[in-house]
Scaffold this motif. Structure first.
Motif, PDB file in Angstrom:
ATOM      1  N   UNK A   2       0.522  -1.418  -0.062  1.00 54.08           N
ATOM      2  CA  UNK A   2      -0.077   0.135  -0.082  1.00 54.08           C
ATOM      3  C   UNK A   2       0.814   1.292   0.117  1.00 54.08           C
ATOM      4  N   UNK A   3       2.203   1.065   0.109  1.00 59.91           N
ATOM      5  CA  UNK A   3       3.113   2.188   0.247  1.00 59.91           C
ATOM      6  C   UNK A   3       2.616   3.171   1.547  1.00 59.91           C
ATOM      7  N   UNK A   4       2.080   2.555   2.526  1.00 62.52           N
ATOM      8  CA  UNK A   4       1.647   3.256   3.647  1.00 62.52           C
ATOM      9  C   UNK A   4       0.812   2.516   4.581  1.00 62.52           C
ATOM     10  N   UNK A   5       0.355   2.832   5.623  1.00 69.56           N
ATOM     11  CA  UNK A   5      -0.807   1.784   6.292  1.00 69.56           C
ATOM     12  C   UNK A   5      -1.855   1.605   5.404  1.00 69.56           C
ATOM     13  N   UNK A   6      -2.087   0.414   5.834  1.00 64.62           N
ATOM     14  CA  UNK A   6      -3.410  -0.285   5.051  1.00 64.62           C
ATOM     15  C   UNK A   6      -4.480   0.165   5.563  1.00 64.62           C
ATOM     16  N   UNK A   7      -4.720   1.046   6.268  1.00 62.67           N
ATOM     17  CA  UNK A   7      -6.125   1.575   6.814  1.00 62.67           C
ATOM     18  C   UNK A   7      -5.858   3.114   6.976  1.00 62.67           C
ATOM     19  N   UNK A   8      -7.111   3.702   6.857  1.00 61.53           N
ATOM     20  CA  UNK A   8      -7.066   5.079   7.173  1.00 61.53           C
ATOM     21  C   UNK A   8      -6.687   5.483   8.746  1.00 61.53           C
ATOM     22  N   UNK A   9      -5.944   6.262   8.977  1.00 65.74           N
ATOM     23  CA  UNK A   9      -5.664   7.052  10.327  1.00 65.74           C
ATOM     24  C   UNK A   9      -6.339   8.393  10.515  1.00 65.74           C
ATOM     25  N   UNK A  10      -7.336   8.590  11.175  1.00 67.77           N
ATOM     26  CA  UNK A  10      -7.842  10.013  11.048  1.00 67.77           C
ATOM     27  C   UNK A  10      -8.792   9.793  12.254  1.00 67.77           C
ATOM     28  N   UNK A  11      -9.375  10.939  12.717  1.00 61.37           N
ATOM     29  CA  UNK A  11     -10.339  10.874  13.953  1.00 61.37           C
ATOM     30  C   UNK A  11     -11.467  11.128  13.299  1.00 61.37           C
ATOM     31  N   UNK A  12     -12.408  10.427  13.999  1.00 63.46           N
ATOM     32  CA  UNK A  12     -13.823  10.353  13.475  1.00 63.46           C
ATOM     33  C   UNK A  12     -14.555  11.810  13.412  1.00 63.46           C
ATOM     34  N   UNK A  13     -15.111  12.077  12.399  1.00 61.44           N
ATOM     35  CA  UNK A  13     -15.823  13.285  12.271  1.00 61.44           C
ATOM     36  C   UNK A  13     -16.924  13.764  13.272  1.00 61.44           C
ATOM     37  N   UNK A  14     -17.489  12.599  13.885  1.00 63.69           N
ATOM     38  CA  UNK A  14     -18.634  12.876  14.977  1.00 63.69           C
ATOM     39  C   UNK A  14     -18.107  12.057  15.962  1.00 63.69           C
ATOM     40  N   UNK A  15     -17.837  12.795  17.251  1.00 61.14           N
ATOM     41  CA  UNK A  15     -17.445  11.870  18.331  1.00 61.14           C
ATOM     42  C   UNK A  15     -19.040  11.498  19.437  1.00 61.14           C
ATOM     43  N   UNK A  16     -18.911  10.460  19.556  1.00 63.80           N
ATOM     44  CA  UNK A  16     -20.134   9.811  20.449  1.00 63.80           C
ATOM     45  C   UNK A  16     -19.927  10.529  21.703  1.00 63.80           C
ATOM     46  N   UNK A  17     -21.323  10.768  22.472  1.00 65.36           N
ATOM     47  CA  UNK A  17     -21.233  11.287  23.927  1.00 65.36           C
ATOM     48  C   UNK A  17     -20.969  10.311  24.774  1.00 65.36           C
ATOM     49  N   UNK A  18     -19.848  10.644  25.628  1.00 64.69           N
ATOM     50  CA  UNK A  18     -19.353   9.773  26.640  1.00 64.69           C
ATOM     51  C   UNK A  18     -20.191   9.840  28.163  1.00 64.69           C
ATOM     52  N   UNK A  19     -21.264   8.979  28.050  1.00 71.60           N
ATOM     53  CA  UNK A  19     -22.051   9.302  28.942  1.00 71.60           C
ATOM     54  C   UNK A  19     -21.651   8.988  30.527  1.00 71.60           C
ATOM     55  N   UNK A  20     -20.471   8.163  30.630  1.00 70.17           N
ATOM     56  CA  UNK A  20     -19.940   8.289  31.744  1.00 70.17           C
ATOM     57  C   UNK A  20     -19.366   9.569  32.398  1.00 70.17           C
ATOM     58  N   UNK A  21     -19.242  10.364  31.564  1.00 69.29           N
ATOM     59  CA  UNK A  21     -18.510  11.620  31.923  1.00 69.29           C
ATOM     60  C   UNK A  21     -19.570  12.737  32.285  1.00 69.29           C
ATOM     61  N   UNK A  22     -21.046  12.557  31.761  1.00 66.43           N
ATOM     62  CA  UNK A  22     -22.092  13.345  32.330  1.00 66.43           C
ATOM     63  C   UNK A  22     -22.430  13.533  33.627  1.00 66.43           C
ATOM     64  N   UNK A  23     -22.570  14.646  34.018  1.00 66.79           N
ATOM     65  CA  UNK A  23     -23.357  14.827  35.194  1.00 66.79           C
ATOM     66  C   UNK A  23     -24.958  14.308  35.109  1.00 66.79           C
ATOM     67  N   UNK A  24     -25.534  14.117  36.356  1.00 67.61           N
ATOM     68  CA  UNK A  24     -27.017  13.931  36.098  1.00 67.61           C
ATOM     69  C   UNK A  24     -27.690  14.765  35.260  1.00 67.61           C
ATOM     70  N   UNK A  25     -27.474  15.949  35.560  1.00 62.52           N
ATOM     71  CA  UNK A  25     -28.221  17.126  34.782  1.00 62.52           C
ATOM     72  C   UNK A  25     -28.065  16.965  33.300  1.00 62.52           C
ATOM     73  N   UNK A  26     -26.685  16.838  32.822  1.00 69.54           N
ATOM     74  CA  UNK A  26     -26.451  16.597  31.548  1.00 69.54           C
ATOM     75  C   UNK A  26     -26.840  15.484  30.857  1.00 69.54           C
ATOM     76  N   UNK A  27     -27.064  14.344  31.662  1.00 74.44           N
ATOM     77  CA  UNK A  27     -27.553  13.096  31.091  1.00 74.44           C
ATOM     78  C   UNK A  27     -29.026  13.275  30.892  1.00 74.44           C
ATOM     79  N   UNK A  28     -29.778  14.154  32.064  1.00 76.58           N
ATOM     80  CA  UNK A  28     -31.290  14.371  31.785  1.00 76.58           C
ATOM     81  C   UNK A  28     -31.314  15.312  30.641  1.00 76.58           C
ATOM     82  N   UNK A  29     -30.486  16.292  30.356  1.00 69.69           N
ATOM     83  CA  UNK A  29     -30.774  16.978  29.189  1.00 69.69           C
ATOM     84  C   UNK A  29     -30.401  16.251  27.859  1.00 69.69           C
ATOM     85  N   UNK A  30     -29.592  15.236  27.757  1.00 69.52           N
ATOM     86  CA  UNK A  30     -29.343  14.695  26.520  1.00 69.52           C
ATOM     87  C   UNK A  30     -30.755  13.891  26.388  1.00 69.52           C
TER      88      UNK A  30
END
Length: 102
Positions: A45-73
């Protein structure tokens, strides 16, 4: 005469190594063969055989949300559902597979 093999030393996270080797074992592929295959693909492939990039949309990390933020989501999701902004699960999963090259 050229050597038929060369040694490779790499530091790998233990849990990553263990999980990968379990899968390789189930496939009947020794880790050294898998690494050799990976290197050959880099050459082809003359490089890595897969793409190396950041996803365009990041999923919400529910473990990092406060109770109020979770309720808002949850409220946002409920409002979207009531407004008819829904999608079939198969379409959502198809998009995930496409966006994350799964």
């Amino acid at each position: 005469m050229a050597a038929k093999t060369a040694n490779l030393y790499a530091r790998i996270e233990p849990e990553v190594k263990e999980q990968a080797e379990e899968i390789l074992s189930a496939l009947g592929i020794p880790a050294s063969n898998a690494i050799n295959m990976f290197y050959k693909q880099i050459i082809l492939q003359r490089g890595l055989p897969f793409e190396v990039k950041m996803p365009s949309v990041r999923p919400v990390d529910v473990s990092a949300l406060s109770e109020a933020q979770m309720n808002a989501e949850l409220e946002k999701g409920y409002a979207d559902m009531q407004a008819g902004h829904t999608r079939a699960a198969r379409d959502v999963f198809a998009d995930i597979r496409k966006n994350y090259n799964l």
